[in-house]
Design an enzyme around this catalytic site. Structure first.
Site, mmCIF file in Angstrom:
data_model
loop_
_atom_site.group_PDB
_atom_site.id
_atom_site.type_symbol
_atom_site.label_atom_id
_atom_site.label_comp_id
_atom_site.label_asym_id
_atom_site.label_seq_id
_atom_site.Cartn_x
_atom_site.Cartn_y
_atom_site.Cartn_z
ATOM 1 N N GLY A 54 0.807 -1.195 0.000
ATOM 2 C CA GLY A 54 0.000 0.000 0.000
ATOM 3 C C GLY A 54 0.847 1.255 0.000
ATOM 4 C CB SER A 55 0.447 4.524 -1.633
ATOM 5 O OG SER A 55 0.673 4.014 -2.924
ATOM 6 N N GLY A 56 1.664 5.289 1.047
ATOM 7 C CA GLY A 56 1.658 5.934 2.348
ATOM 8 C C GLY A 56 2.895 5.648 3.156
ATOM 9 C CG HIS A 57 3.880 2.317 4.027
ATOM 10 N ND1 HIS A 57 3.383 2.644 5.271
ATOM 11 C CD2 HIS A 57 2.999 1.415 3.494
ATOM 12 C CE1 HIS A 57 2.275 1.958 5.500
ATOM 13 N NE2 HIS A 57 2.012 1.223 4.432
ATOM 14 C CE LYS A 105 5.116 -3.343 3.558
ATOM 15 N NZ LYS A 105 4.838 -3.317 2.092
ATOM 16 C CG ASP A 110 1.084 -6.268 1.044
ATOM 17 O OD1 ASP A 110 0.221 -5.717 0.343
ATOM 18 O OD2 ASP A 110 1.874 -5.642 1.769
ATOM 19 C CG HIS A 219 -0.841 -0.385 7.595
ATOM 20 N ND1 HIS A 219 -0.079 -1.527 7.755
ATOM 21 C CD2 HIS A 219 -0.749 -0.042 6.296
ATOM 22 C CE1 HIS A 219 0.430 -1.860 6.591
ATOM 23 N NE2 HIS A 219 0.056 -0.988 5.691
#
Length: 331
Positions: A54-57, A105, A110, A219
């Site tokens: 996921g994006s945001g990392h 991960k 995922d 998250h």
């Protein structure tokens, strides 16, 4: 919510468009489905490396596409796993004929989506292996995964496996090296504030001003416990001791110490954490042979940090030192 965005629903697409322009010498961004590859495509005869999540990392994972690390990365929506229809073309794009390693991960989405994409790629004739990164010692189970979560230690796996591939290792060897890193890296983090997911528009969890969450996931998943805010030295010990104990570090060993910012913590505070973590390791008789400090595996604008320790041997140390040239990591 105050953020430098246009339409929150287009946050990832707009960010990737800018990323492509800023690093046009390193990466190419593909759309419908979305994935990122090295400029020039796969290197013939080299094992390809693919990761995603996921994006945001950011800069994880797209920022690590380039020489000496990943050949392709697959970004999902914010805090949402990418789907197989993006992962599958990334696996093919990274395949230079020597096979592909997927670095995954340990989050349920995922794992499921990469597993399906790998099966589809193999059915189409590709040779693909996978390693599962599960370095977070904070919890054994959470809402997001079965078993330990994959967090900042993922950077170590991608860097060292990328170097092994760059130096001509075959698929079995690169996979062995990646698994060796997974077996010897541990992390734990703390959150001082929550972050705000753009399409939600509010804090991802409630955390009073006088409280902090020890063992937080990337998250906003719950950690080991919530305690009153404490001085940095005390917080660092709460993170470092479980990591070192879980690794079973013995006097005389040498390690890589990586202090990672969660997105909203300045470098000056990360160095405070690094100084205390290093002294604690030295008190155990452990030598810090390599260091990394910065915000590389973030949780949007969350304030906090994580401590990662990787047990080194001659092989891992040499691969860590090997040249790397990506948007976010280079030497």
């Amino acid at each position: 919510m105050k953020k430098l965005l246009n339409d929150p629903e287009n946050a990832v697409a707009d960010s990737l468009a800018g990323f492509a322009l800023a690093h046009a010498d390193l990466v190419q961004v593909h759309h419908d489905p979305t994935y990122v590859t090295r400029v020039g495509g796969a290197t013939t005869g080299k094992v390809g490396l693919v990761s995603g999540g996921g994006s945001g990392h950011e800069p994880l994972h797209c920022g690590f596409v380039g020489d000496g690390m990943l050949d392709a990365a697959v970004p999902g929506a914010v805090f949402t796993s990418p789907t197989p229809d993006g992962i599958l073309p990334a696996l093919h794009a990274a395949d230079g004929g020597a096979g592909v390693l997927a670095i995954v991960k340990n989050y349920t989405g995922d794992v499921l989506n990469f597993d399906l994409a790998v099966e589809l790629a193999e059915a189409e004739g590709a040779r693909v292996t996978a390693v599962l990164v599960d370095d977070d010692v904070a919890v054994e189970n959470s809402t997001y995964t079965a078993g330990r979560r994959g967090v900042a230690g993922t950077l170590c796996v991608e860097k060292i496996a990328g170097a092994a591939a760059m130096q001509g290792g075959d698929l079995e060897d690169v996979t062995r090296i990646a698994q060796h890193v997974v077996d010897n890296v541990r992390s734990m983090g703390v959150a001082l504030t929550a972050c705000t997911v753009p399409h939600v528009g509010g804090p991802s969890f409630d955390l009073p001003d006088d409280q902090m969450e020890i063992g937080i996931g990337i998250h906003g998943e719950p950690g080991r416990h919530r305690v009153r805010v404490a001085p940095a030295d005390e917080v660092t010990q709460m993170l470092l001791d479980p990591v070192a104990d879980d690794l079973g570090l013995a006097p005389g060993e040498r390690v890589l110490l990586f202090v990672n910012g969660m997105g909203g913590t300045p470098a000056s505070e990360l160095y405070v954490v690094y100084g205390r973590a290093r002294r604690l390791l030295e008190q155990r008789g452990v030598t810090v042979a390599r260091s990394l400090v910065g915000s590389y595996v973030t949780s949007l604008e969350m304030q906090g940090a994580s401590v990662t320790v990787l047990r080194l041997d001659d092989e891992l140390e040499a691969l860590w030192d090997a040249p790397v040239h990506t948007a976010a990591l280079r030497w």
